[in-house]
Scaffold this active site. Sequence first.
Site, PDB file in Angstrom:
ATOM      1  N   GLY A  14       0.830  -1.214   0.000  1.00 14.69           N
ATOM      2  CA  GLY A  14       0.000   0.000   0.000  1.00 14.69           C
ATOM      3  C   GLY A  14       0.858   1.255   0.000  1.00 14.69           C
ATOM      4  O   GLY A  14       2.095   1.184  -0.026  1.00 14.69           O
ATOM      5  N   GLN A  86      -8.953  -2.847   4.540  1.00  7.58           N
ATOM      6  CA  GLN A  86      -9.741  -2.020   3.625  1.00  7.58           C
ATOM      7  C   GLN A  86      -9.615  -0.564   4.088  1.00  7.58           C
ATOM      8  O   GLN A  86     -10.010  -0.230   5.206  1.00  7.58           O
ATOM      9  CB  GLN A  86     -11.194  -2.509   3.669  1.00  7.58           C
ATOM     10  N   SER A 128      -6.825   5.929  12.852  1.00  2.06           N
ATOM     11  CA  SER A 128      -7.206   6.975  11.897  1.00  2.06           C
ATOM     12  C   SER A 128      -7.974   8.114  12.555  1.00  2.06           C
ATOM     13  O   SER A 128      -8.735   7.919  13.513  1.00  2.06           O
ATOM     14  CB  SER A 128      -8.090   6.334  10.821  1.00  2.06           C
ATOM     15  N   GLU A 130     -10.468   9.223  11.418  1.00  2.00           N
ATOM     16  CA  GLU A 130     -11.892   8.919  11.237  1.00  2.00           C
ATOM     17  C   GLU A 130     -12.536   8.455  12.543  1.00  2.00           C
ATOM     18  O   GLU A 130     -13.759   8.453  12.663  1.00  2.00           O
ATOM     19  CB  GLU A 130     -12.078   7.870  10.147  1.00  2.00           C
ATOM     20  N   TYR A 152     -15.812   2.345   8.277  1.00  3.29           N
ATOM     21  CA  TYR A 152     -14.344   2.387   8.396  1.00  3.29           C
ATOM     22  C   TYR A 152     -13.939   2.978   9.748  1.00  3.29           C
ATOM     23  O   TYR A 152     -13.112   2.407  10.470  1.00  3.29           O
ATOM     24  CB  TYR A 152     -13.783   3.232   7.241  1.00  3.29           C
ATOM     25  N   ASN A 181      -5.313  12.600   7.336  1.00  5.01           N
ATOM     26  CA  ASN A 181      -5.059  12.307   5.911  1.00  5.01           C
ATOM     27  C   ASN A 181      -3.622  12.620   5.522  1.00  5.01           C
ATOM     28  O   ASN A 181      -3.114  13.706   5.835  1.00  5.01           O
ATOM     29  CB  ASN A 181      -5.959  13.182   5.031  1.00  5.01           C
ATOM     30  N   GLY A 214     -17.687  15.729  -5.236  1.00  2.00           N
ATOM     31  CA  GLY A 214     -18.773  15.819  -4.263  1.00  2.00           C
ATOM     32  C   GLY A 214     -18.723  17.161  -3.529  1.00  2.00           C
ATOM     33  O   GLY A 214     -18.472  18.207  -4.134  1.00  2.00           O
TER      34      GLY A 214
HETATM   35  P1  NDP Z   1      -3.614   1.295   1.198  1.00  3.12           P
HETATM   36  O1  NDP Z   1      -5.012   1.034   0.807  1.00  3.12           O
HETATM   37  O2  NDP Z   1      -2.710   1.950   0.202  1.00  3.12           O
HETATM   38  O3  NDP Z   1      -2.931  -0.082   1.632  1.00  3.12           O
HETATM   39  C1  NDP Z   1      -3.580  -1.015   2.436  1.00  3.12           C
HETATM   40  C2  NDP Z   1      -3.185  -2.419   2.022  1.00  3.12           C
HETATM   41  O4  NDP Z   1      -4.037  -3.321   2.708  1.00  3.12           O
HETATM   42  C3  NDP Z   1      -3.387  -2.690   0.528  1.00  3.12           C
HETATM   43  O5  NDP Z   1      -2.198  -2.479  -0.189  1.00  3.12           O
HETATM   44  C4  NDP Z   1      -3.833  -4.153   0.460  1.00  3.12           C
HETATM   45  O6  NDP Z   1      -2.702  -5.008   0.268  1.00  3.12           O
HETATM   46  C5  NDP Z   1      -4.389  -4.419   1.866  1.00  3.12           C
HETATM   47  N1  NDP Z   1      -5.853  -4.517   1.812  1.00  3.12           N
HETATM   48  C6  NDP Z   1      -6.720  -3.802   1.083  1.00  3.12           C
HETATM   49  N2  NDP Z   1      -7.976  -4.200   1.290  1.00  3.12           N
HETATM   50  C7  NDP Z   1      -7.899  -5.198   2.180  1.00  3.12           C
HETATM   51  C8  NDP Z   1      -8.860  -6.035   2.789  1.00  3.12           C
HETATM   52  N3  NDP Z   1     -10.152  -5.920   2.514  1.00  3.12           N
HETATM   53  N4  NDP Z   1      -8.420  -6.966   3.666  1.00  3.12           N
HETATM   54  C9  NDP Z   1      -7.111  -7.097   3.949  1.00  3.12           C
HETATM   55  N5  NDP Z   1      -6.151  -6.340   3.390  1.00  3.12           N
HETATM   56  C10 NDP Z   1      -6.545  -5.399   2.516  1.00  3.12           C
HETATM   57  O7  NDP Z   1      -3.655   2.145   2.554  1.00  3.12           O
HETATM   58  P2  NDP Z   1      -2.597   3.241   3.082  1.00  3.12           P
HETATM   59  O8  NDP Z   1      -1.233   2.741   2.856  1.00  3.12           O
HETATM   60  O9  NDP Z   1      -2.985   4.579   2.589  1.00  3.12           O
HETATM   61  O10 NDP Z   1      -2.906   3.224   4.638  1.00  3.12           O
HETATM   62  C11 NDP Z   1      -2.254   2.297   5.521  1.00  3.12           C
HETATM   63  C12 NDP Z   1      -3.097   2.134   6.756  1.00  3.12           C
HETATM   64  O11 NDP Z   1      -3.236   3.407   7.385  1.00  3.12           O
HETATM   65  C13 NDP Z   1      -4.514   1.635   6.475  1.00  3.12           C
HETATM   66  O12 NDP Z   1      -4.921   0.814   7.548  1.00  3.12           O
HETATM   67  C14 NDP Z   1      -5.320   2.911   6.469  1.00  3.12           C
HETATM   68  O13 NDP Z   1      -6.662   2.639   6.823  1.00  3.12           O
HETATM   69  C15 NDP Z   1      -4.604   3.718   7.528  1.00  3.12           C
HETATM   70  N6  NDP Z   1      -4.728   5.158   7.408  1.00  3.12           N
HETATM   71  C16 NDP Z   1      -4.399   5.781   6.242  1.00  3.12           C
HETATM   72  C17 NDP Z   1      -4.522   7.152   6.139  1.00  3.12           C
HETATM   73  C18 NDP Z   1      -4.143   7.873   4.886  1.00  3.12           C
HETATM   74  O14 NDP Z   1      -4.395   9.080   4.783  1.00  3.12           O
HETATM   75  N7  NDP Z   1      -3.472   7.222   3.937  1.00  3.12           N
HETATM   76  C19 NDP Z   1      -5.014   7.975   7.270  1.00  3.12           C
HETATM   77  C20 NDP Z   1      -5.239   7.214   8.481  1.00  3.12           C
HETATM   78  C21 NDP Z   1      -5.122   5.872   8.517  1.00  3.12           C
HETATM   79  P3  NDP Z   1      -2.763  -6.359  -0.622  1.00  3.12           P
HETATM   80  O15 NDP Z   1      -3.743  -6.101  -1.749  1.00  3.12           O
HETATM   81  O16 NDP Z   1      -1.356  -6.499  -1.108  1.00  3.12           O
HETATM   82  O17 NDP Z   1      -3.202  -7.440   0.282  1.00  3.12           O
END
Ligand code: NDP
Length: 348
Positions: A14, A86, A128, A130, A152, A181, A214
Amino acid sequence: MSRGRTALIFGIGGQDGSWLADLLVRRGYAVHGTSRDREASSFANLRRLGLFGRVHLHSAGLNDFRSVAQVIKEVRPTEIYNLAGQSSVGLSFDQPVETLDSIVHGTVNILEAIRFLGIDTRFYNASSSECFGNTEHGPAGETHSFHPRSPYGVGKAAAYWAVANYREAYGLFACSGILFNHESPLRPARYVTQKIVRGAADIAEGRADQLCLGDLSVARDWGWAPEYVDAMARMLAHDQPEDFVIATGRLHTLEEFVRLVFDCFGLDWRRYVEIDPGLRRPADITHSVGDPGKANRLLGWSAETTMPGVVAKLVEAERIRRRDGSPAGNPAGSPAENLMSIPLAVPA
Ligand code: NDP
């Protein structure tokens, strides 16, 4: 396996997982990471940062205790970062069960595996902003009450309390980063910030004549992702496990964000942006701003890049992506595309 400094990042592919891997590799860590399916994932972000082949990749499903425990047992990490699950607030309204399962069940599986295996490791959990819901009365610090307004956010709040409970009940070194964010060119196109940057670039190139968005009156606290992963590492290097708010402390409306992006392309946003009420969420947060005071004091961390700087870096990276011929929507890009040719990451 060596017990030197070894990190295991759940969700390494991610946005945050890839930036964190970059930081820790440069700091000399052995870095391991998981994807739900290592064979099927393109690891586009790791490739984009030149990290593919320099980190060890594993398959692990967060909601599958056996696979979580197995990868932890095999790697025996000194630090574990849970950045998987997610992560889209909008999608969580359409997939509430999947969202809650991946966030809550996933976090508890990691905590249980650490306890069950009895390994000495430090655990970071991605919480988060959120969780707070609206912060219309001013920046939220660590003691601000939770009132999540999406599946979420509900999941993140539950996982936050699970981490606190395992810390208090079992003495684990476990902490949550309550991050506001944070953006980078590694964000997928469905996130509004990337949608705006790519939409404005398409309009500037004559490939589109309109961008549908939006509610532009919502206000957010936007920071720069590479700086935020540095805060995660600082939390695990701190002498005791604590939760921290990570934010810039500055509030900007989405309209300001749109205006600045379009300004960068020499366009007047009002001529091109269409408001589509269908893009509003069932419940949205109007104001979201954090107070990073505790992280400033105890971790020596503060955000260097605020929203205008974030916009400038996103636009610059998008220009490079297009110049080097990477197809829109495919951040894997060509090998010639090298994000590191612009100073995006924080120094190790
Ligand atoms: P991303 O969506 O870029 O990465 C999350 C990773 O989790 C994906 O690459 C995927 O890896 C895996 N993933 C996605 N959906 C699912 C699922 N349904 N079940 C299990 N694994 C899943 O997120 P970010 O890197 O932006 O964020 C990292 C963390 O920080 C997350 O938990 C996010 O909620 C949290 N966060 C992010 C913020 C932001 O602004 N970016 C703010 C606050 C919190 P793969 O497909 O390889 O399995």
